[in-house]
Design an enzyme around this catalytic site. Structure first.
Site, PDB file in Angstrom:
ATOM      1  N   VAL A  92     -11.029  -6.366  -7.371  1.00  0.00           N
ATOM      2  CA  VAL A  92     -12.136  -5.409  -7.486  1.00  0.00           C
ATOM      3  C   VAL A  92     -12.691  -5.112  -6.089  1.00  0.00           C
ATOM      4  O   VAL A  92     -13.160  -6.015  -5.397  1.00  0.00           O
ATOM      5  CB  VAL A  92     -13.257  -5.999  -8.377  1.00  0.00           C
ATOM      6  N   ASP A  93     -12.599  -3.865  -5.675  1.00  0.00           N
ATOM      7  CA  ASP A  93     -13.152  -3.444  -4.382  1.00  0.00           C
ATOM      8  C   ASP A  93     -14.496  -2.757  -4.633  1.00  0.00           C
ATOM      9  O   ASP A  93     -14.580  -1.839  -5.437  1.00  0.00           O
ATOM     10  CB  ASP A  93     -12.196  -2.456  -3.703  1.00  0.00           C
TER      11      ASP A  93
END
Lengths: 205, 277
Positions: B132-133
């Site tokens: 998850v960015d």
């Protein structure tokens, strides 16, 4: 020659890497004569117990492994699911009979929220040596870390358990019975501790 | 007790290993460089896990990536996670056959949930890491996919809850603002968000010194810290960081870091030339 049993169940790539790093000669095989002339046999395994036993039966490897253990006395190491297969039976996907070399049954972890049981049990955890003169854990600390990833475990039984681990309950992490050995953890993924354990196994004559 | 983890993330792009700062990539060297100049082995014996990500921006070639994976795993005796651009089951299988133990998914978690579900069924939850960015913005567009180029309509807390419901095994939480800066992890920003997650969290983006690892592990409900910076922990950086973490009471796995190199070719040496204890 170290023979890694080839039965399409598991990540054999990394086991072979570790053996190669140590300078051990290995190859994969499902051929009877090749297996029975091995110096050491490794039974790997990731996945379903029921499916694995099915393939071992289909390939006639159950009979070959029995001959290797009881007649040829070739040192045998089962890793992860491979260790569980050495036991009496498992309840994964229904009751399935195992190879029966080690007198212990395999069952799912008992989910105990109070004891913070992790299912699946994944990561490095400490294995406590349970024998005065262990073979696989020889030269390692009495409490050494190894990498686990599993949801079923072999029950604890003092006589065959050479190293135990606790995940909500005590279970057999490392088993020894004659020249039959098993590790629930992955020695090939357990850094220097795992490499030393593999050396100990390969030093069994 | 399950141990905490120190993880190194290698960023790969079209045959080279990269340095990333706020998702801008800079080429550092190829596999040859990594092995011979960078002394990657020294690092490999000081970490608990390795993550290899293909961050190639255009025309990803998973065959080439799988070769890079193979060349790296042969001297790493730890779990290895790989991902970046997994489009279908075949891609996943190729990486697993090339030595990966876990798969890292990012864009597919949003755009191809059926692939995510298939891979979870096939390999098990523990095999799937959701990458998850995010940016620290506290709004509905703070999470990004497609190498950080496309925002989605969820805030971070909502998105993490969604991922947990999909039964992914772990979350790799990477701060785009901190990425490559060495300023430390956004511990305060993440506190309330991470507390609500019930699966293992790997924190990434921002570590510049070992104190950052300790700060994050002491203050957040996380299982692992990661860094992708090729230079912040160069030389003896990782072995020393590991020792400092252990000395500060962080529960990491223990092994003899220095023995690993001596075990190479153990069975090729004359008997008794190596004293194992």
């Amino acid at each position: 020659m170290i023979i890694i049993i080839n039965y399409e169940m598991g990540n054999i790539y990394s086991i072979r890497n570790a053996l190669t790093y140590l300078g051990g000669k290995s190859s994969y095989s499902d051929d009877k004569d090749t297996i029975l002339s091995a110096s050491h046999i490794i039974l790997p395994g990731v996945g379903s117990y029921r499916k694995a036993m099915g393939i071992l039966h289909d390939k006639n490897l159950v009979a070959v492994l029995n001959e290797a253990v009881y007649e040829k006395h070739i040192p045998l190491l089962g890793i992860c699911l491979g260790m569980q297969l050495l036991g009496l039976s498992s309840t994964e996907h229904g009751f399935t009979k195992g190879l029966g070399f080690i007198n212990c049954a395999v069952d799912r972890f008992v989910d105990n929220p109070l004891a913070q049981t992790k299912i699946p049990h994944v990561g490095f955890n400490n294995v406590e040596c349970n024998k005065k003169n262990p073979i696989l854990l020889s030269g390692l600390n009495s409490s050494s870390d190894f990498y686990f990833t599993h949801s079923y475990r072999m029950e604890y039984q003092d006589d065959v358990c050479s190293g135990y681990c606790i995940n909500g309950e005590k279970f057999t992490a490392c088993a020894e019975h004659g020249k039959v050995f098993g590790t629930q953890f992955h020695p090939e993924k357990s850094q220097v501790n795992g490499l030393k354990l593999l050396i100990n196994f390969l030093n069994v004559k | 007790m399950l141990k905490k983890r120190l993880i190194f993330t290698l960023l790969y792009s079209a045959g080279n290993f990269m340095l990333s700062r706020n998702f801008k990539l800079q080429k550092v060297g190829n596999a040859e460089w990594l092995k011979n100049c960078y002394n990657f082995r020294n690092i490999a014996f000081s970490i608990d896990e390795l993550i290899l990500l293909d961050v190639t921006r255009n025309n990803r070639d998973i065959q080439l990536f799988s070769q890079a994976l193979r060349s790296i795993v042969d001297t790493c005796f730890i779990p290895i996670a790989a991902g970046g651009g997994i489009k279908d089951e075949k891609d996943a299988e190729l990486l697993m056959k090339s030595g990966a133990d876990k798969l890292v998914l990012n864009t597919a978690l949003m755009k191809n949930i059926s692939l995510t579900k298939t891979l979870i069924r096939k390999y098990g939850s523990q095999c799937i890491i959701a990458s998850v960015d995010y940016k620290e913005e506290r709004q509905a567009s703070e999470v990004f996919i497609n190498n950080g180029t496309e925002s989605i309509r969820h805030n971070l807390a909502e998105y993490l809850q969604y991922l947990e419901e999909q039964e992914v095994g772990e979350i790799y939480l990477n701060s785009m603002d901190r990425d490559g800066t060495g300023q430390g992890y956004p511990v305060n920003y993440l506190k309330t968000i991470v507390d609500k997650i019930n699966i293992p969290v790997i924190l990434a983006g921002g570590a510049g010194k070992y104190q950052h690892f300790i700060e994050a592990l002491n203050n957040l409900k996380i299982d692992a810290v990661a860094t992708a910076n090729l230079f912040n922990f160069i030389g003896n950086g990782f072995p020393e960081a590991r020792d400092k973490m252990l000395n500060n009471g962080i529960q990491l796995a223990k092994w003899d870091k220095h023995a690993g190199k001596n075990l190479e070719g153990y069975f090729l040496k004359p008997p008794n030339s190596y004293n194992q204890t």
